[in-house]
Design an enzyme around this catalytic site. Structure first.
Site, short mmCIF file in Angstrom:
data_model
loop_
_atom_site.label_atom_id
_atom_site.label_comp_id
_atom_site.label_asym_id
_atom_site.label_seq_id
_atom_site.Cartn_x
_atom_site.Cartn_y
_atom_site.Cartn_z
N HIS A 1 3.22 3.37 -9.05
CA HIS A 1 3.14 1.94 -9.32
C HIS A 1 4.37 1.24 -9.64
O HIS A 1 4.75 0.25 -9.38
CB HIS A 1 1.77 1.47 -10.24
CG HIS A 1 0.50 1.79 -9.31
ND1 HIS A 1 0.18 1.64 -7.95
CD2 HIS A 1 -0.49 2.77 -9.79
CE1 HIS A 1 -0.98 2.11 -7.72
NE2 HIS A 1 -1.47 2.55 -8.84
N ASP B 1 0.71 -1.07 -0.08
CA ASP B 1 0.02 -0.14 0.16
C ASP B 1 0.97 1.42 0.09
O ASP B 1 1.98 1.29 0.54
CB ASP B 1 -0.98 0.11 1.27
CG ASP B 1 -2.19 1.07 1.32
OD1 ASP B 1 -2.25 1.49 -0.09
OD2 ASP B 1 -2.76 1.28 2.31
N LEU C 1 10.94 -20.78 -4.66
CA LEU C 1 9.95 -19.83 -4.00
C LEU C 1 8.66 -19.89 -4.76
O LEU C 1 8.53 -19.65 -6.08
CB LEU C 1 10.40 -18.30 -4.06
CG LEU C 1 9.46 -17.16 -3.62
CD1 LEU C 1 9.20 -17.36 -2.01
CD2 LEU C 1 10.01 -16.11 -3.98
C1 FPP Z 1 -1.76 0.19 -3.51
O1 FPP Z 1 -1.01 1.46 -3.42
C2 FPP Z 1 -1.27 -0.43 -4.54
C3 FPP Z 1 -1.83 -1.07 -5.70
C4 FPP Z 1 -3.45 -0.88 -5.64
C5 FPP Z 1 -1.25 -1.71 -6.64
C6 FPP Z 1 0.03 -2.59 -6.56
C7 FPP Z 1 0.90 -2.59 -7.67
C8 FPP Z 1 2.16 -2.75 -7.88
C9 FPP Z 1 2.95 -2.86 -6.67
C10 FPP Z 1 2.88 -2.62 -8.94
C11 FPP Z 1 2.40 -3.54 -10.30
C12 FPP Z 1 2.84 -5.07 -10.03
C13 FPP Z 1 2.12 -5.82 -10.69
C14 FPP Z 1 2.57 -7.40 -10.52
C15 FPP Z 1 0.92 -5.67 -11.32
P1 FPP Z 1 -2.26 2.72 -3.62
O2 FPP Z 1 -2.44 3.00 -4.94
O3 FPP Z 1 -3.55 2.17 -2.91
O4 FPP Z 1 -1.77 3.86 -2.89
P2 FPP Z 1 -2.52 5.01 -2.07
O5 FPP Z 1 -3.25 4.43 -0.85
O6 FPP Z 1 -1.26 5.94 -1.40
O7 FPP Z 1 -3.24 5.90 -2.93
#
Ligand code: FPP
Length: 238
Positions: A33, A16, A127
């Site tokens: 991201h 997150d 893994l």
């Molecule tokens: C949460 O941060 C993150 C996500 C919803 C996306 C996670 C994606 C990745 C780590 C990269 C892509 C990797 C793959 C395998 C697809 P948020 O956007 O909710 O952050 P915020 O709460 O600060 O807005």
């Protein structure tokens, strides 16, 4: 110090804070991201080095479709990019990739990339890297209940014979025989489960860290595992 004799078998991570990291750096959310993807690669490598057997990451939830078309499209483009740049490394490192969630609904190029990854890593026995995509715990439990109802309807099962093991076996994690995570780590200071592995986390330890996901380094990961190791797990006993 991290006790290498007590490394958890299964670590689950809620990655997150990519959006807030992007805002703090004055860049678009998708750049957050992208930075998150780089952090994820390092944590996959480090999990392998530490001897973690199963690593599960929450990459896209059933609720994430509510985000803008640009952001959703950007996340799936990153997935394709990740597979293009890292599939060889995953194969060389004997990593076995699994997907938790109904990924039939994601954009076709991303789905094809995933299918290629699953096929090329299926014989690996290192893994187990589980990526939760279009995953929601309530949706997963509903699917398990539907399958069991179908068995009852077909006369293969009596309603009173349904066991916890049967419910677990029909979850996405059950299809792959994935053990429950000993520890769930969530970054960015938020302290909630957000529809992630609710059945499987019944006895998991939770470690919440303040860093945004892109800032979660292997060093910080080890610190989080040290916190897990300092906990006294009793599973309802004394
Ligand atoms: C949460 O941060 C993150 C996500 C919803 C996306 C996670 C994606 C990745 C780590 C990269 C892509 C990797 C793959 C395998 C697809 P948020 O956007 O909710 O952050 P915020 O709460 O600060 O807005």
């Amino acid at each position: 110090m991290l006790d290498m004799d007590r490394i958890p078998r299964h670590v689950a991570i809620i990655m997150d804070g990519n959006g807030r990291w992007a805002k703090a750096h004055g860049v678009p959310r998708v750049a957050g991201h992208n930075a998150g993807m780089k952090a994820m690669k390092k944590i996959v490598d480090h999990s392998d080095k530490l001897g973690v057997e199963y690593l599960t990451v929450y990459a896209f939830s059933t609720e994430n479709w509510k985000r803008s078309v640009e952001e959703v499209g950007g996340i799936f483009k990153l997935l394709v990019k990740y597979v293009q740049s890292d599939l060889k490394g995953l194969i060389d490192n004997n990593v076995h990739v699994n997907i938790l969630g109904d990924y039939s609904a994601i954009p076709e190029d991303a789905r094809k990339s995933l299918e290629k990854t699953l096929a090329k890593t299926s014989a690996n026995d290192g893994l187990k890297f589980n990526i939760a995509i279009n995953y929601g715990s309530r949706d997963e439990i509903r699917r398990s209940v539907t399958e069991l109802c179908r068995m009852v309807k077909d006369g293969q099962l009596e309603p009173e014979d349904v066991t916890e093991e049967m419910i677990g076996a029909h979850l996405f994690t059950g299809h792959e025989d994935i053990p429950d995570p000993e520890v769930v780590i969530r970054t960015s200071g938020e302290e909630r489960l957000s529809n992630f592995l609710m059945w499987q986390c019944a006895y998991s330890e939770f470690v919440f860290v303040d860093e945004f996901w892109p800032d979660f380094t292997p060093e910080r990961y080890e610190k989080a595992l040290e916190i897990y190791q300092s906990r006294d797990r009793r599973f309802g006993g004394r």
